[in-house]
Design a protein around this motif. Sequence first.
Motif, mmCIF file in Angstrom:
data_model
loop_
_atom_site.group_PDB
_atom_site.id
_atom_site.type_symbol
_atom_site.label_atom_id
_atom_site.label_comp_id
_atom_site.label_asym_id
_atom_site.label_seq_id
_atom_site.Cartn_x
_atom_site.Cartn_y
_atom_site.Cartn_z
ATOM 1 N N VAL A 51 0.836 -1.277 -0.095
ATOM 2 C CA VAL A 51 -0.262 0.198 -0.038
ATOM 3 C C VAL A 51 0.816 1.332 0.014
ATOM 4 C CG1 VAL A 51 -1.712 1.359 1.527
ATOM 5 C CG2 VAL A 51 -1.937 -1.110 1.075
ATOM 6 N N TRP A 52 1.952 1.280 0.921
ATOM 7 C CA TRP A 52 2.898 2.245 1.048
ATOM 8 C C TRP A 52 3.435 2.603 -0.601
ATOM 9 C CZ3 TRP A 52 4.158 6.038 4.589
ATOM 10 C CH2 TRP A 52 5.244 6.736 4.250
ATOM 11 N N GLY A 55 0.699 4.071 -2.813
ATOM 12 C CA GLY A 55 0.235 5.225 -2.534
ATOM 13 C C GLY A 55 1.064 6.319 -2.624
ATOM 14 N N SER A 57 2.548 9.527 -2.169
ATOM 15 C CA SER A 57 1.995 10.684 -1.171
ATOM 16 C C SER A 57 0.811 10.644 -0.421
ATOM 17 C CB SER A 57 2.161 11.853 -1.983
ATOM 18 O OG SER A 57 1.144 11.916 -2.922
ATOM 19 N N THR A 58 0.020 9.368 -0.661
ATOM 20 C CA THR A 58 -1.201 9.363 -0.038
ATOM 21 C C THR A 58 -1.109 9.483 1.278
ATOM 22 O OG1 THR A 58 -2.222 7.983 -1.881
ATOM 23 C CG2 THR A 58 -3.504 7.742 -0.003
ATOM 24 N N ARG A 59 -1.924 10.074 2.190
ATOM 25 C CA ARG A 59 -1.839 9.914 3.436
ATOM 26 C C ARG A 59 -3.044 9.466 4.242
ATOM 27 N NH1 ARG A 59 2.525 8.752 4.469
ATOM 28 N NH2 ARG A 59 4.136 9.745 3.353
ATOM 29 N N ARG A 60 -3.920 8.881 3.467
ATOM 30 C CA ARG A 60 -5.408 8.468 3.986
ATOM 31 C C ARG A 60 -5.384 7.204 3.608
ATOM 32 N NH1 ARG A 60 -10.990 10.542 5.316
ATOM 33 N NH2 ARG A 60 -11.745 8.601 6.373
ATOM 34 N N VAL A 61 -5.900 5.932 4.268
ATOM 35 C CA VAL A 61 -6.079 4.687 3.988
ATOM 36 C C VAL A 61 -7.309 3.961 4.613
ATOM 37 C CG1 VAL A 61 -5.237 2.328 3.545
ATOM 38 C CG2 VAL A 61 -3.880 4.267 3.171
ATOM 39 N N ASP A 62 -8.173 3.529 3.929
ATOM 40 C CA ASP A 62 -9.383 3.042 4.407
ATOM 41 C C ASP A 62 -8.912 1.451 4.614
ATOM 42 O OD1 ASP A 62 -11.509 4.799 5.529
ATOM 43 O OD2 ASP A 62 -10.823 5.508 3.587
ATOM 44 N N VAL A 86 0.515 7.676 8.199
ATOM 45 C CA VAL A 86 -0.709 7.691 7.232
ATOM 46 C C VAL A 86 -1.743 7.676 8.302
ATOM 47 C CG1 VAL A 86 -2.066 6.342 5.646
ATOM 48 C CG2 VAL A 86 0.520 6.067 5.556
ATOM 49 N N GLU A 87 -2.966 8.358 7.687
ATOM 50 C CA GLU A 87 -4.047 8.499 8.458
ATOM 51 C C GLU A 87 -5.012 7.168 7.921
ATOM 52 O OE1 GLU A 87 -8.281 10.954 8.576
ATOM 53 O OE2 GLU A 87 -6.630 12.064 7.765
#
Length: 125
Positions: A51-52, A55, A57-62, A86-87
């Motif tokens: 996932v990292w 992602g 620069s994604t800082r939100r993961v559900d 990560v949020e």
Amino acid sequence: ATPQADDAGLRAAFGALSADQVAALDRAAQRHGQAVAVLMEVAGLQVARHVWQLGGSTRRVDVVAGHGNNGGDGLVAARYLAGWGVEVRVHLVAEADRLAPLPAAQLAAVAAANIEVIEAASGAV
């Protein structure tokens, strides 16, 4: 610490495995003394690494987690991702009091890490 970025060599060497192949590998590891809790920790770490890597620069993961060991893997991944900044929000699609023992322990670890958990019963999944 954040995950290593390059596992292309592993993917090239082993390819993708089916669910049956992964289950067979899990059983073989257990026969050779590997604890299921360790397998869950490693699987969750690898999911988090993937996932990292995807992602950036994604800082939100559900994370969606159920009642079995795959759900436990997801909870481990949530914990690692949160630790890397990560949020994370977990959607638990099972009743917390009916989780198998290992996923229940992972849910407790997620709660201890102050990760938001939304149970399916709340209607928010």
